[in-house]
Design a protein around this motif. Structure first.
Motif, PDB file in Angstrom:
ATOM      1  N   VAL A   1     -14.590  -0.248 -18.853  1.00  0.00           N
ATOM      2  CA  VAL A   1     -14.974   0.126 -17.599  1.00  0.00           C
ATOM      3  C   VAL A   1     -14.928   1.519 -17.238  1.00  0.00           C
ATOM      4  O   VAL A   1     -16.020   1.972 -16.561  1.00  0.00           O
ATOM      5  CB  VAL A   1     -14.689  -0.908 -16.533  1.00  0.00           C
ATOM      6  N   SER A   2     -13.878   2.038 -17.636  1.00  0.00           N
ATOM      7  CA  SER A   2     -13.675   3.255 -17.335  1.00  0.00           C
ATOM      8  C   SER A   2     -14.750   4.450 -18.020  1.00  0.00           C
ATOM      9  O   SER A   2     -14.564   5.693 -17.829  1.00  0.00           O
ATOM     10  CB  SER A   2     -12.274   3.869 -17.476  1.00  0.00           C
ATOM     11  N   GLY A   3     -15.299   3.792 -18.934  1.00  0.00           N
ATOM     12  CA  GLY A   3     -16.049   4.656 -19.878  1.00  0.00           C
ATOM     13  C   GLY A   3     -15.352   5.313 -21.327  1.00  0.00           C
ATOM     14  O   GLY A   3     -15.848   6.224 -21.992  1.00  0.00           O
ATOM     15  N   ALA A   4     -14.239   4.773 -21.487  1.00  0.00           N
ATOM     16  CA  ALA A   4     -13.364   5.334 -22.630  1.00  0.00           C
ATOM     17  C   ALA A   4     -13.942   5.011 -23.886  1.00  0.00           C
ATOM     18  O   ALA A   4     -13.889   5.941 -24.874  1.00  0.00           O
ATOM     19  CB  ALA A   4     -11.835   4.796 -22.510  1.00  0.00           C
ATOM     20  N   TYR A   5     -14.432   3.868 -23.926  1.00  0.00           N
ATOM     21  CA  TYR A   5     -15.027   3.414 -25.157  1.00  0.00           C
ATOM     22  C   TYR A   5     -15.827   2.114 -25.145  1.00  0.00           C
ATOM     23  O   TYR A   5     -16.069   1.745 -23.871  1.00  0.00           O
ATOM     24  CB  TYR A   5     -14.105   3.138 -26.431  1.00  0.00           C
ATOM     25  N   GLY A   6     -16.355   1.402 -26.149  1.00  0.00           N
ATOM     26  CA  GLY A   6     -17.397   0.390 -25.977  1.00  0.00           C
ATOM     27  C   GLY A   6     -18.668   0.608 -26.481  1.00  0.00           C
ATOM     28  O   GLY A   6     -19.043   1.861 -26.602  1.00  0.00           O
ATOM     29  N   GLU A   7     -19.270  -0.422 -27.158  1.00  0.00           N
ATOM     30  CA  GLU A   7     -20.504  -0.247 -27.909  1.00  0.00           C
ATOM     31  C   GLU A   7     -21.363  -1.412 -27.555  1.00  0.00           C
ATOM     32  O   GLU A   7     -20.858  -2.499 -27.878  1.00  0.00           O
ATOM     33  CB  GLU A   7     -20.251  -0.010 -29.241  1.00  0.00           C
ATOM     34  N   ALA A   8     -22.583  -1.059 -27.105  1.00  0.00           N
ATOM     35  CA  ALA A   8     -23.527  -2.380 -26.882  1.00  0.00           C
ATOM     36  C   ALA A   8     -24.091  -2.635 -28.144  1.00  0.00           C
ATOM     37  O   ALA A   8     -24.071  -1.990 -29.236  1.00  0.00           O
ATOM     38  CB  ALA A   8     -24.827  -1.772 -25.900  1.00  0.00           C
ATOM     39  N   PRO A   9     -24.778  -3.953 -28.444  1.00  0.00           N
ATOM     40  CA  PRO A   9     -25.253  -4.473 -29.328  1.00  0.00           C
ATOM     41  C   PRO A   9     -26.468  -3.693 -30.078  1.00  0.00           C
ATOM     42  O   PRO A   9     -27.218  -2.902 -29.069  1.00  0.00           O
ATOM     43  CB  PRO A   9     -25.667  -5.997 -29.044  1.00  0.00           C
ATOM     44  N   PRO A  10     -26.702  -3.861 -31.181  1.00  0.00           N
ATOM     45  CA  PRO A  10     -28.001  -2.748 -31.675  1.00  0.00           C
ATOM     46  C   PRO A  10     -29.165  -3.272 -30.785  1.00  0.00           C
ATOM     47  O   PRO A  10     -29.541  -4.412 -30.610  1.00  0.00           O
ATOM     48  CB  PRO A  10     -28.298  -3.302 -33.198  1.00  0.00           C
ATOM     49  N   GLY A  11     -29.829  -2.262 -30.408  1.00  0.00           N
ATOM     50  CA  GLY A  11     -31.131  -2.596 -29.465  1.00  0.00           C
ATOM     51  C   GLY A  11     -30.741  -2.626 -28.016  1.00  0.00           C
ATOM     52  O   GLY A  11     -31.519  -2.879 -27.350  1.00  0.00           O
ATOM     53  N   ALA A  12     -29.888  -2.911 -27.691  1.00  0.00           N
ATOM     54  CA  ALA A  12     -29.419  -3.138 -26.086  1.00  0.00           C
ATOM     55  C   ALA A  12     -28.868  -2.043 -25.539  1.00  0.00           C
ATOM     56  O   ALA A  12     -28.085  -1.175 -26.180  1.00  0.00           O
ATOM     57  CB  ALA A  12     -28.435  -4.175 -26.074  1.00  0.00           C
ATOM     58  N   GLU A  13     -29.131  -1.860 -24.393  1.00  0.00           N
ATOM     59  CA  GLU A  13     -28.610  -0.737 -23.412  1.00  0.00           C
ATOM     60  C   GLU A  13     -27.179  -1.027 -22.890  1.00  0.00           C
ATOM     61  O   GLU A  13     -26.248  -0.077 -22.709  1.00  0.00           O
ATOM     62  CB  GLU A  13     -29.679  -0.095 -22.444  1.00  0.00           C
ATOM     63  N   ARG A  14     -27.136  -2.151 -22.227  1.00  0.00           N
ATOM     64  CA  ARG A  14     -25.659  -2.669 -21.715  1.00  0.00           C
ATOM     65  C   ARG A  14     -24.968  -3.659 -22.635  1.00  0.00           C
ATOM     66  O   ARG A  14     -25.550  -4.188 -23.456  1.00  0.00           O
ATOM     67  CB  ARG A  14     -26.290  -3.254 -20.280  1.00  0.00           C
ATOM     68  N   LEU A  15     -23.821  -3.818 -22.372  1.00  0.00           N
ATOM     69  CA  LEU A  15     -22.909  -4.598 -23.075  1.00  0.00           C
ATOM     70  C   LEU A  15     -22.303  -5.450 -21.892  1.00  0.00           C
ATOM     71  O   LEU A  15     -21.757  -5.333 -20.968  1.00  0.00           O
ATOM     72  CB  LEU A  15     -21.823  -3.605 -23.473  1.00  0.00           C
ATOM     73  N   VAL A  16     -22.300  -6.801 -22.354  1.00  0.00           N
ATOM     74  CA  VAL A  16     -21.559  -7.869 -21.717  1.00  0.00           C
ATOM     75  C   VAL A  16     -19.936  -7.786 -21.858  1.00  0.00           C
ATOM     76  O   VAL A  16     -19.666  -7.829 -23.053  1.00  0.00           O
ATOM     77  CB  VAL A  16     -22.109  -9.078 -22.006  1.00  0.00           C
ATOM     78  N   LEU A  17     -19.390  -7.783 -20.940  1.00  0.00           N
ATOM     79  CA  LEU A  17     -17.907  -7.536 -21.123  1.00  0.00           C
ATOM     80  C   LEU A  17     -17.243  -8.655 -21.232  1.00  0.00           C
ATOM     81  O   LEU A  17     -17.624  -9.675 -21.010  1.00  0.00           O
ATOM     82  CB  LEU A  17     -17.374  -6.931 -19.619  1.00  0.00           C
ATOM     83  N   GLY A  18     -15.928  -8.658 -21.767  1.00  0.00           N
ATOM     84  CA  GLY A  18     -15.034  -9.858 -22.012  1.00  0.00           C
ATOM     85  C   GLY A  18     -14.717 -10.328 -23.130  1.00  0.00           C
ATOM     86  O   GLY A  18     -15.654 -10.743 -24.076  1.00  0.00           O
ATOM     87  N   HIS A  19     -13.455 -10.370 -23.400  1.00  0.00           N
ATOM     88  CA  HIS A  19     -13.084 -10.842 -24.931  1.00  0.00           C
ATOM     89  C   HIS A  19     -11.966 -11.976 -24.943  1.00  0.00           C
ATOM     90  O   HIS A  19     -11.790 -12.716 -25.708  1.00  0.00           O
ATOM     91  CB  HIS A  19     -12.643  -9.810 -25.813  1.00  0.00           C
ATOM     92  N   GLU A  20     -11.638 -12.295 -23.843  1.00  0.00           N
ATOM     93  CA  GLU A  20     -10.437 -13.270 -23.557  1.00  0.00           C
ATOM     94  C   GLU A  20     -11.234 -14.539 -22.852  1.00  0.00           C
ATOM     95  O   GLU A  20     -11.217 -14.636 -21.553  1.00  0.00           O
ATOM     96  CB  GLU A  20      -9.363 -12.816 -22.725  1.00  0.00           C
ATOM     97  N   SER A  21     -11.534 -15.307 -23.898  1.00  0.00           N
ATOM     98  CA  SER A  21     -12.485 -16.547 -23.355  1.00  0.00           C
ATOM     99  C   SER A  21     -11.755 -17.851 -23.007  1.00  0.00           C
ATOM    100  O   SER A  21     -10.819 -18.009 -23.832  1.00  0.00           O
ATOM    101  CB  SER A  21     -13.716 -16.519 -24.386  1.00  0.00           C
ATOM    102  N   TYR A  22     -12.502 -18.877 -22.564  1.00  0.00           N
ATOM    103  CA  TYR A  22     -12.085 -20.108 -22.217  1.00  0.00           C
ATOM    104  C   TYR A  22     -13.392 -21.045 -21.710  1.00  0.00           C
ATOM    105  O   TYR A  22     -13.880 -20.503 -20.815  1.00  0.00           O
ATOM    106  CB  TYR A  22     -10.977 -20.419 -21.253  1.00  0.00           C
ATOM    107  N   GLY A  23     -13.858 -21.839 -22.570  1.00  0.00           N
ATOM    108  CA  GLY A  23     -15.126 -22.552 -22.088  1.00  0.00           C
ATOM    109  C   GLY A  23     -15.296 -24.048 -22.678  1.00  0.00           C
ATOM    110  O   GLY A  23     -14.409 -24.503 -23.151  1.00  0.00           O
ATOM    111  N   GLU A  24     -16.416 -24.486 -22.193  1.00  0.00           N
ATOM    112  CA  GLU A  24     -16.574 -25.866 -22.523  1.00  0.00           C
ATOM    113  C   GLU A  24     -18.036 -25.886 -23.246  1.00  0.00           C
ATOM    114  O   GLU A  24     -18.882 -25.490 -22.679  1.00  0.00           O
ATOM    115  CB  GLU A  24     -16.635 -26.770 -21.273  1.00  0.00           C
ATOM    116  N   VAL A  25     -17.895 -26.810 -24.249  1.00  0.00           N
ATOM    117  CA  VAL A  25     -19.087 -26.999 -25.046  1.00  0.00           C
ATOM    118  C   VAL A  25     -20.330 -27.695 -24.050  1.00  0.00           C
ATOM    119  O   VAL A  25     -19.899 -28.975 -23.811  1.00  0.00           O
ATOM    120  CB  VAL A  25     -18.848 -27.689 -26.584  1.00  0.00           C
ATOM    121  N   ILE A  26     -21.417 -27.326 -23.859  1.00  0.00           N
ATOM    122  CA  ILE A  26     -22.540 -28.114 -23.386  1.00  0.00           C
ATOM    123  C   ILE A  26     -23.643 -28.338 -24.272  1.00  0.00           C
ATOM    124  O   ILE A  26     -24.444 -29.406 -23.781  1.00  0.00           O
ATOM    125  CB  ILE A  26     -22.825 -27.349 -22.278  1.00  0.00           C
ATOM    126  N   ALA A  27     -23.658 -27.778 -25.474  1.00  0.00           N
ATOM    127  CA  ALA A  27     -24.571 -28.274 -26.530  1.00  0.00           C
ATOM    128  C   ALA A  27     -24.035 -27.762 -27.830  1.00  0.00           C
ATOM    129  O   ALA A  27     -23.663 -26.824 -28.028  1.00  0.00           O
ATOM    130  CB  ALA A  27     -25.896 -27.645 -26.284  1.00  0.00           C
TER     131      ALA A  27
END
Length: 349
Positions: A46-72
């Motif tokens: 977030v501070s701009g130190a690093y990070g890389e968006a996916p190919p063809g995208a301008e912005r990156l969705v943040l977050g790597h520590e996940s927890y979720g529920e399968v809905i499909a």
């Protein structure tokens, strides 16, 4: 759907915005996000130190520590609707290098790996995301919201795995005493796993009050807050350095017990200082010591981490999560408050 996105390399560009639903090509499992852990890596991106968006995208969705529920999920597969999962962060490079080809992408040799929410792939900081079944870890329902600790615990599980592999370089290795420097989430989880191995564990941190000392003591470990020089007489068999502070690193290297192992697990900023490499070399050679660095984790380490968390005191794990903030107040999760240990964005609030 809402997601936390940013322009990599541009400070203060993070925002909560509406983005399209994830394409099925991103993975056959559709996941509803329940919680997202926040760590120093996220703050640096977030501070701009690093990070890389996916190919063809301008912005990156943040977050790597996940927890979720399968809905499909595809019928007849390993996952079903209602399962709770954590996503593996790193993906192997496309070449692939020998390590990535063997499923050890955490040891990638050419640096062409990608990482969810960090490098080249959108992260988990959206209300829904897709993931490939091979990069999803099913977690026990009893672990509940503590499952968001699985990713940082996997990093610690890898560290312990490599410590023990290195230690077995001679058959009579029987470590007894462990020193952990730093009582943040990684340090506390490293101490927890040391206690699960029935070691004598010491945790050194600069905090003299707040939750950290009691969390260490409630593990059955010993908490130290004095100068690091006071710990030298401990001569630990294992040192796990979690601060990344150059002065602390310099103080612990070469000062373990003979045939000791020092694992560097923290990352810090640049700091110039003098260091006696001659004395360090002498200690390392004469004592058969090892110093190594460790980062990331592969599937086996996630599985080891899941077992470790399942075996832990669940009330103690809950106290590691010092704050839960709703997605609408996501900026508060990036604040570094004095008594924070692990801050989580709770998508259910």
């Amino acid at each position: 759907m809402r997601a936390i996105t940013l322009l990599p390399g541009v400070p203060h560009s993070a925002q909560l915005e509406d983005i399209p639903e994830p394409a099925e090509s991103h993975g056959s499992l559709l996941i509803r996000t329940l919680a997202l852990g926040v760590c120093g890596t996220d703050r640096e991106i977030v501070s701009g130190a690093y990070g890389e968006a996916p190919p063809g995208a301008e912005r990156l969705v943040l977050g790597h520590e996940s927890y979720g529920e399968v809905i499909a999920a595809p019928p007849g597969g390993r996952f079903a609707v209602g399962d709770r999962i954590v996503g593996i962060v790193r993906r192997p490079d496309p070449v692939p290098c020998p390590a990535c080809a063997a499923g050890e992408w955490d040891m990638c040799r050419n640096g062409q790996y990608t990482e969810r929410g960090i490098k080249g792939i959108h992260g988990f900081g959206s209300e829904r995301f897709r993931i490939e079944p091979s990069y999803a870890i099913k977690v026990e329902p009893a672990l509940g919201k503590h499952s968001v600790l699985l990713e940082p615990t996997s990093v610690v599980a890898k560290a312990w795995d490599h410590i023990e592999r290195i230690g077995r370089r001679f058959h009579s290795w029987a470590p007894r005493r462990v020193l952990v420097t730093g009582a943040g989430p990684i340090g506390l989880l490293a101490a927890m796993m040391g206690m699960q191995r029935h070691h004598e564990v010491y945790v050194l941190d600069r905090a003299t009050d707040g939750p950290k000392p009691q969390l260490v003591r409630d593990l059955g470990a010993l908490y130290l807050s004095g100068p690091i020089q006071d710990t030298i007489e401990l001569t630990p068999d294992i040192v796990i350095e979690c601060t990344g502070a150059p002065t602390v690193i310099a103080d612990v290297m070469g000062r373990s017990a003979p045939s000791g192992v020092v694992c560097l697990l923290g990352l810090g900023g640049h700091h110039e200082m003098s260091f006696d490499f001659g004395e360090f070399n002498k200690a390392m050679v004469l004592n058969n010591d090892v110093v190594f660095g460790s980062v990331n984790a592969n599937r086996r380490h996630y599985e080891l981490a899941a077992k470790s968390l399942a075996d832990a005191d669940q009330a103690w794990l809950g106290r590691l999560i010092s704050r839960r903030v709703p997605l609408s107040n996501w900026q508060e999760a990036l604040e570094n408050r004095p008594d924070d240990i692990k801050v989580v964005i709770d998508f259910t609030l």
